[in-house]
Design a protein around this motif. Structure first.
Motif, short mmCIF file in Angstrom:
data_model
loop_
_atom_site.label_atom_id
_atom_site.label_comp_id
_atom_site.label_asym_id
_atom_site.label_seq_id
_atom_site.Cartn_x
_atom_site.Cartn_y
_atom_site.Cartn_z
N GLY A 199 0.73 -1.09 0.10
CA GLY A 199 0.08 0.16 0.18
C GLY A 199 0.76 1.20 0.11
O GLY A 199 0.17 2.34 -0.18
N ASP A 200 2.20 1.15 0.08
CA ASP A 200 2.97 2.09 0.07
C ASP A 200 2.85 3.06 -1.51
O ASP A 200 2.63 2.32 -2.25
CB ASP A 200 4.45 2.01 0.34
N LEU A 201 3.11 4.19 -1.55
CA LEU A 201 3.42 4.95 -2.66
C LEU A 201 4.57 5.03 -3.15
O LEU A 201 5.25 5.52 -2.38
CB LEU A 201 2.27 6.30 -2.80
N ARG A 202 5.00 5.11 -4.51
CA ARG A 202 6.34 5.44 -4.94
C ARG A 202 5.90 6.28 -6.39
O ARG A 202 5.23 5.95 -7.03
CB ARG A 202 7.07 4.22 -5.47
N THR A 203 6.61 7.67 -6.29
CA THR A 203 6.18 8.45 -7.25
C THR A 203 6.68 8.12 -8.69
O THR A 203 7.72 7.52 -8.78
CB THR A 203 7.06 9.80 -6.91
N ILE A 204 5.71 8.39 -9.85
CA ILE A 204 6.16 8.26 -11.03
C ILE A 204 6.54 9.40 -11.76
O ILE A 204 7.78 9.66 -12.08
CB ILE A 204 4.94 7.33 -11.65
N ASN A 205 5.34 10.55 -11.70
CA ASN A 205 5.96 11.67 -12.51
C ASN A 205 4.83 12.79 -12.14
O ASN A 205 3.63 12.34 -11.45
CB ASN A 205 5.90 11.67 -14.06
N LYS A 206 5.08 13.88 -12.50
CA LYS A 206 3.75 14.99 -12.27
C LYS A 206 3.93 15.81 -13.62
O LYS A 206 4.93 15.98 -14.33
CB LYS A 206 4.08 15.80 -11.02
N GLU A 207 2.54 16.25 -13.74
CA GLU A 207 2.49 17.21 -14.95
C GLU A 207 1.57 18.47 -14.78
O GLU A 207 0.83 18.47 -14.00
CB GLU A 207 1.95 16.52 -16.30
N TRP A 208 1.81 19.27 -15.49
CA TRP A 208 1.19 20.55 -15.32
C TRP A 208 -0.44 20.43 -15.87
O TRP A 208 -0.42 19.78 -16.87
CB TRP A 208 1.67 21.84 -15.86
N ILE A 209 -1.32 20.98 -15.54
CA ILE A 209 -2.63 20.77 -15.96
C ILE A 209 -3.06 21.96 -17.17
O ILE A 209 -4.30 21.88 -17.51
CB ILE A 209 -3.95 20.44 -15.06
N GLY A 210 -2.29 22.78 -17.31
CA GLY A 210 -2.55 23.97 -18.15
C GLY A 210 -3.37 25.29 -17.33
O GLY A 210 -3.86 26.20 -18.13
N GLY A 211 -3.53 25.29 -16.03
CA GLY A 211 -4.24 26.06 -15.45
C GLY A 211 -3.74 26.21 -14.03
O GLY A 211 -2.71 25.64 -13.46
N MET A 212 -4.99 26.80 -13.24
CA MET A 212 -4.59 26.93 -11.79
C MET A 212 -4.67 25.46 -11.17
O MET A 212 -5.22 24.60 -11.70
CB MET A 212 -5.45 27.81 -11.09
N ARG A 213 -4.48 25.38 -9.90
CA ARG A 213 -4.59 24.04 -9.07
C ARG A 213 -6.12 23.68 -9.43
O ARG A 213 -6.93 24.32 -9.05
CB ARG A 213 -4.10 24.28 -7.71
N GLY A 214 -6.21 22.43 -9.51
CA GLY A 214 -7.37 21.58 -9.81
C GLY A 214 -7.99 21.13 -8.25
O GLY A 214 -7.28 21.57 -7.31
N CYS A 215 -9.37 20.71 -8.52
CA CYS A 215 -9.98 20.09 -7.16
C CYS A 215 -10.78 18.73 -7.06
O CYS A 215 -10.95 18.38 -6.16
CB CYS A 215 -11.05 21.28 -6.77
N SER A 216 -10.71 18.36 -8.58
CA SER A 216 -11.43 17.06 -8.37
C SER A 216 -11.01 16.41 -9.60
O SER A 216 -10.63 16.72 -10.81
CB SER A 216 -12.98 17.28 -8.57
N LEU A 217 -11.06 15.14 -9.39
CA LEU A 217 -10.32 14.11 -10.55
C LEU A 217 -11.17 12.86 -11.03
O LEU A 217 -12.01 12.45 -10.25
CB LEU A 217 -9.03 13.33 -10.15
N GLU A 218 -11.05 12.38 -12.13
CA GLU A 218 -11.74 11.55 -12.65
C GLU A 218 -11.31 10.93 -13.80
O GLU A 218 -10.08 11.25 -14.39
CB GLU A 218 -13.17 11.90 -13.54
N LEU A 219 -11.38 9.30 -13.88
CA LEU A 219 -10.60 8.59 -14.96
C LEU A 219 -11.96 7.81 -15.82
O LEU A 219 -12.95 7.75 -15.52
CB LEU A 219 -9.80 7.46 -14.35
#
Length: 352
Positions: free
Chosen positions: A73-93
């Motif tokens: 259950g531990d987490l290991r970072t893969i990567n991060k990316e900018w979303i093209g605007g200000m910080r988001g508040c909700s995610l969906e897949l």
């Protein structure tokens, strides 16, 4: 036979003492959680886990960040990316984990992020800004604010819940080209401030939580002629206690694992409401409405057994754990609140 193992991931704001996503071991039988560690990330305001259970995605100040979920259950970072605007508040897949969708409260942007086969974030596929003005003079309802994004059960459309404009914009998803195409609008009552949306497990019904009118609108969802989404309003049910005169502020929703109950938090009166779900009609009936002893319950998660749940009490830096008695129509605090700085969001995950 080996018992199933679960962890809870809690995202927090990190402007004070907390530093990221807190990982808790979940004891389903005892109805308890115990913190194991914390993974650094800046201001994790929402998290989501891929459908194959391998990857956790989180909002961060830098955009969105992807983590491998390890066997323990531990987490290991893969990567991060900018979303093209200000910080988001909700995610969906989408259900095949091809794209990550991000709602932007501050700038009313809806971002579509392309994902690679290994779960890493490939970058921006598309992005749109909501435009217009709300009717209310209050800041949050005078201009667009996208609170939530949800893919429809048929995977054809993305619903962007805009609490500032009092409607839900519906985009057709072009998976091949990585595009969001304006398609329709579901209009909510003026000054209702729709905040959250979820679909029933069978995909037949949609539930929209309105923050300012403090009600849940229940819709029958289906696709009609030429792939047009249709939302038929079936019920509007209040999330307020008729005996209360205090200011209410409906905040979040979560189904029990079996889909028989819908849990709703109210950040104005610091309460949780539990509704029974009629799976045939989609209609809701209030089971109980009780205070949770914390301040500003921002999110709720129901244990896999459906008999316990936890509330993220953002303003008093705690997590409340509760045992639910459906037959008696009440719930009780289960142990002492757990201290954690500014909890925002939570996911309970079954380890592979």
């Amino acid at each position: 036979m080996e018992k199933d193992r679960y962890v809870a991931y809690v995202g927090t704001y990190t402007h004070e003492n907390s530093l990221g996503i807190h990982i808790y071991d979940v004891n389903v039988e005892q109805g308890s959680i115990h913190e194991r560690k914390m993974v650094p990330i800046s201001n994790s305001s929402d998290i989501i886990i891929s459908h194959d259970g391998r990857i956790l995605y989180s909002i961060a100040d830098e955009g969105v960040e992807a983590f491998h979920i390890l066997k323990d259950g531990d987490l290991r970072t893969i990567n991060k990316e900018w979303i093209g605007g200000m910080r988001g508040c909700s995610l969906e897949l989408d259900e095949l984990d091809r794209y990550l969708f991000v709602a932007g409260y501050h700038d009313a942007r809806v971002s579509m992020m392309r994902l690679n086969g290994d779960g890493s974030i490939d970058g921006i596929a598309d992005g749109l800004f909501h435009k217009g003005m709300g009717r209310c003079i209050a800041e949050r309802n005078s201009r667009p604010h996208v609170h939530c994004v949800k893919v429809t059960p048929d995977q054809k459309f993305l619903c962007a819940v805009d609490g500032g404009l009092d409607h839900i914009k519906i985009y057709k998803i072009d998976y091949t080209r990585g595009k969001l195409i304006n398609h329709d609008i579901l209009r909510c009552p003026l000054d209702s401030a729709p905040r959250a949306m979820c679909f029933s497990q069978d995909g037949q019904f949609a539930y929209v939580l309105c923050e300012l009118r403090n009600e849940i609108n229940v819709y029958r969802y289906h696709v009609v002629d030429n792939d047009n989404p249709e939302f038929e309003l079936l019920q509007t049910i209040s999330t307020k206690d008729p005996a209360e005169d205090e200011i209410c502020s409906a905040a979040s929703m979560e189904f029990s694992p079996d889909g028989n109950y819908l849990f709703c938090t109210d950040a104005g009166i610091n309460a949780t409401l539990v509704f029974a779900v009629n799976k045939e009609t989609g209609l809701l009936e209030l089971v109980c409405n009780s205070r949770i002893g914390g301040e500003f319950p921002k999110a709720v998660a129901v244990f896999p057994d459906g008999r316990h749940f936890i509330c993220m009490n953002h303003d008093d830096n705690s997590i409340g754990v509760f045992s639910m008695n459906y037959e008696g129509k009440y719930f009780l605090m289960h142990g002492k609140p757990i201290q954690v700085e500014t909890p925002n969001c939570v996911c309970i995950h079954k380890l592979k």
